[in-house]
Scaffold this active site. Structure first.
Site, PDB file in Angstrom:
ATOM      1  N   HIS A   1       0.872  -1.177   0.000  1.00  0.00           N
ATOM      2  CA  HIS A   1       0.000   0.000   0.000  1.00  0.00           C
ATOM      3  C   HIS A   1       0.904   1.221   0.000  1.00  0.00           C
ATOM      4  O   HIS A   1       1.668   1.446   0.931  1.00  0.00           O
ATOM      5  CB  HIS A   1      -0.919   0.014   1.225  1.00  0.00           C
ATOM      6  CG  HIS A   1      -1.878   1.173   1.204  1.00  0.00           C
ATOM      7  ND1 HIS A   1      -3.147   1.081   0.673  1.00  0.00           N
ATOM      8  CD2 HIS A   1      -1.732   2.451   1.623  1.00  0.00           C
ATOM      9  CE1 HIS A   1      -3.754   2.256   0.781  1.00  0.00           C
ATOM     10  NE2 HIS A   1      -2.911   3.101   1.356  1.00  0.00           N
ATOM     11  N   CYS A   2       0.811   2.003  -1.068  1.00  0.00           N
ATOM     12  CA  CYS A   2       1.692   3.164  -1.219  1.00  0.00           C
ATOM     13  C   CYS A   2       1.036   4.395  -0.588  1.00  0.00           C
ATOM     14  O   CYS A   2      -0.028   4.830  -1.039  1.00  0.00           O
ATOM     15  CB  CYS A   2       1.959   3.420  -2.703  1.00  0.00           C
ATOM     16  SG  CYS A   2       3.028   4.835  -2.997  1.00  0.00           S
ATOM     17  N   PRO A   3       1.639   4.970   0.440  1.00  0.00           N
ATOM     18  CA  PRO A   3       1.027   6.135   1.095  1.00  0.00           C
ATOM     19  C   PRO A   3       1.017   7.383   0.210  1.00  0.00           C
ATOM     20  O   PRO A   3       0.148   8.237   0.364  1.00  0.00           O
ATOM     21  CB  PRO A   3       1.910   6.351   2.336  1.00  0.00           C
ATOM     22  CG  PRO A   3       3.219   5.699   2.002  1.00  0.00           C
ATOM     23  CD  PRO A   3       2.884   4.553   1.110  1.00  0.00           C
TER      24      PRO A   3
ATOM     25  N   GLU B   1      -1.854   6.894  -2.071  1.00  0.00           N
ATOM     26  CA  GLU B   1      -3.046   6.556  -1.277  1.00  0.00           C
ATOM     27  C   GLU B   1      -3.856   5.452  -1.950  1.00  0.00           C
ATOM     28  O   GLU B   1      -5.077   5.531  -2.065  1.00  0.00           O
ATOM     29  CB  GLU B   1      -3.917   7.802  -1.057  1.00  0.00           C
ATOM     30  CG  GLU B   1      -3.496   8.652   0.134  1.00  0.00           C
ATOM     31  CD  GLU B   1      -3.694   7.943   1.456  1.00  0.00           C
ATOM     32  OE1 GLU B   1      -4.703   7.238   1.600  1.00  0.00           O
ATOM     33  OE2 GLU B   1      -2.840   8.087   2.337  1.00  0.00           O
ATOM     34  N   ASN B   2      -3.153   4.422  -2.404  1.00  0.00           N
ATOM     35  CA  ASN B   2      -3.807   3.290  -3.057  1.00  0.00           C
ATOM     36  C   ASN B   2      -2.878   2.096  -2.950  1.00  0.00           C
ATOM     37  O   ASN B   2      -1.668   2.242  -2.750  1.00  0.00           O
ATOM     38  CB  ASN B   2      -4.085   3.616  -4.530  1.00  0.00           C
ATOM     39  CG  ASN B   2      -5.064   2.644  -5.176  1.00  0.00           C
ATOM     40  OD1 ASN B   2      -5.697   1.835  -4.495  1.00  0.00           O
ATOM     41  ND2 ASN B   2      -5.196   2.717  -6.486  1.00  0.00           N
TER      42      ASN B   2
END
Length: 259
Positions: free
Chosen positions: A122-124, A127-128
């Site tokens: 999950h890539c901050p 945001e996905n």
């Protein structure tokens, strides 16, 4: 900060740095003054392309597992990639959070509240989740972003002529800050791109690489990586496949070869 806020920050930062490089005394501005508009135009188009790719990756479905893996009637391939059929003796386990049948290499994301196919991480920043569906585009985005950053680094450096005076520092503070910011982001993006290309060439994910000892289908396999089919086939399957992959078929086929 919410997803909308991060996207706004990304867009504003990209626009501000690009505009600052165009307005300061850099190679781009000197080319504009001489009527050579090709490079400034290409640079602006590349920045725009990187922003559009960012929004595409951050907003698209990363490969969410649908309830009981049923493809909804009337959905086109553009809306939903075809779900592969599995042998009748292969059973999928149910997720303990959302109760969907979870295919191999999928993982439930607590932040997205969905199970994601071939979950990577999950890539901050976007945001996905990064999963089977948007992972190739994520790497394309990183590649374009790296080109933009390296070019911006060169442009910013071309405008920095150092003079030991307070007036010079005041007039060039934006360019100096932009240069330092570009250097930091270049290092981060370069490291991300290299690590992802390495993992893709091995047909493994960030989650599998970091949690190999805790993932049941990796712990119980005779092979260190049962999905690795060689660099060429791994890259081909990753970048050129138009459908979801039935990883169970590859897993059990590779394991049976050792018997």
């Amino acid at each position: 900060m919410g997803a909308g806020g991060l996207r706004a920050v990304h867009s504003a930062l990209s626009a501000a740095v690009a505009l600052g490089l165009l307005l300061h005394r850099t190679d781009l501005q000197r080319q504009e003054e001489h009527g050579e508009l090709l490079q400034p135009l290409v640079f602006v188009l590349l920045v725009l392309c990187s922003v559009l790719l960012y929004f595409k990756v951050s907003l698209m479905d990363p490969g969410f597992v649908q309830a009981d893996e049923e493809v909804q009637p009337g959905k086109t391939e553009e809306q939903s990639m075809v779900t592969p059929a599995l042998p009748s003796n292969v059973k999928m386990r149910r997720c303990g959070y959302c109760m969907v049948k979870q295919p191999m290499r999928a993982k439930h994301c607590q932040l997205c509240q969905h199970c994601v196919r071939r979950y990577d991480h999950h890539c901050p920043w976007i945001e996905n989740c990064v999963g089977e569906r948007n992972h190739p585009l994520f790497i394309v985005y990183l590649s374009v972003q790296l080109v933009v950053l390296l070019w911006a680094w060169y442009i910013a450096w071309s405008g920095l002529y150092f003079e030991p005076s307070w007036d010079w520092l005041q007039h060039n503070i934006f360019l100096i800050m932009s240069f330092l910011l570009i250097v930091i982001f270049t290092i981060v993006v370069l490291l991300l791109l290299i690590s992802h290309l390495y993992l893709v060439s091995c047909n493994t994910t960030t989650w599998e690489f970091m949690s190999h000892h805790r993932i049941s289908y990796l712990k119980h396999s005779e092979l260190e990586n049962p999905f690795d089919q060689g660099v060429i086939l791994n890259l081909w399957r990753f970048f050129c496949s138009c459908h979801f992959t039935a990883w169970e078929k590859i897993y059990f086929h590779r394991d049976s070869e050792l018997v």
